[in-house]
Design a protein around this motif. Structure first.
Motif: not given
Length: 173
Positions: A59-72, A94-97
């Motif tokens: 789950r934390m891997t998904l979080f980090l992938e989602r907040i990566a600037p390119a993905s975001l 980012i805060e919500t995730e």
């Protein structure tokens, strides 16, 4: 009478020594059995906890992938042309995730959780810093500037992701 006391001692001393040796071995055996039971219980609980811990790392891997600037920036397109609105939207996402995954910290190590928090905060700070630029006057320019900035640099989330991979490989063995 004195002779009888000496004979009694000769009979009692071996019994006392035998009793002491028996007590020592019995207590040693009891300690070993207790240690073995603890080990088996710990092993059983680890077997049950491992999938939950691995799920937390996922789950934390998904979080980090989602907040990566390119993905975001790809996943969140600007709704208006205002750069402040877009900046706030990115930070709010980012805060919500992050808040959605807060409970995962109980399954992670302190170091890992600290690195994930640092990655989140650094990403937010970098977005704010880029948005402060006088050259950026629209949401699309902010989006472009964020993507350009992180093309040359490694995103904080990538560093945290490397740490997670290292920890998981140590857990799995």
């Amino acid at each position: 009478m004195e002779e009888q006391i000496i004979q009694l001692l000769f009979y009692c001393i071996p019994a006392i020594v035998t009793g002491g040796v028996a007590y020592y071995f019995f207590s040693l055996h009891t300690k070993n059995e207790e240690g073995r039971r603890r080990y088996l219980l710990h092993k059983e609980s680890q077997k049950d906890a491992l999938p939950v811990r691995l799920q937390a790392y996922e789950r934390m891997t998904l979080f980090l992938e989602r907040i990566a600037p390119a993905s975001l920036t790809i996943n969140l397109t600007p709704v208006t042309d205002g750069k402040d609105d877009y900046e706030n939207r990115l930070i709010q996402q980012i805060e919500t995730e992050f808040n959605h995954n807060l409970a995962q910290q109980i399954y992670l190590t302190e170091d890992c959780w600290g690195i994930i928090r640092a990655a989140k905060n650094t990403t937010i700070q970098m977005i704010r810093k880029i948005a402060m630029s006088e050259k950026i006057d629209s949401a699309s320019k902010l989006r472009e500037a964020i993507l350009t900035e992180f093309m040359d640099k490694q995103a904080p989330s990538a560093t945290a992701l490397s740490f997670i991979k290292k920890e998981v490989s140590e857990i799995i063995g």
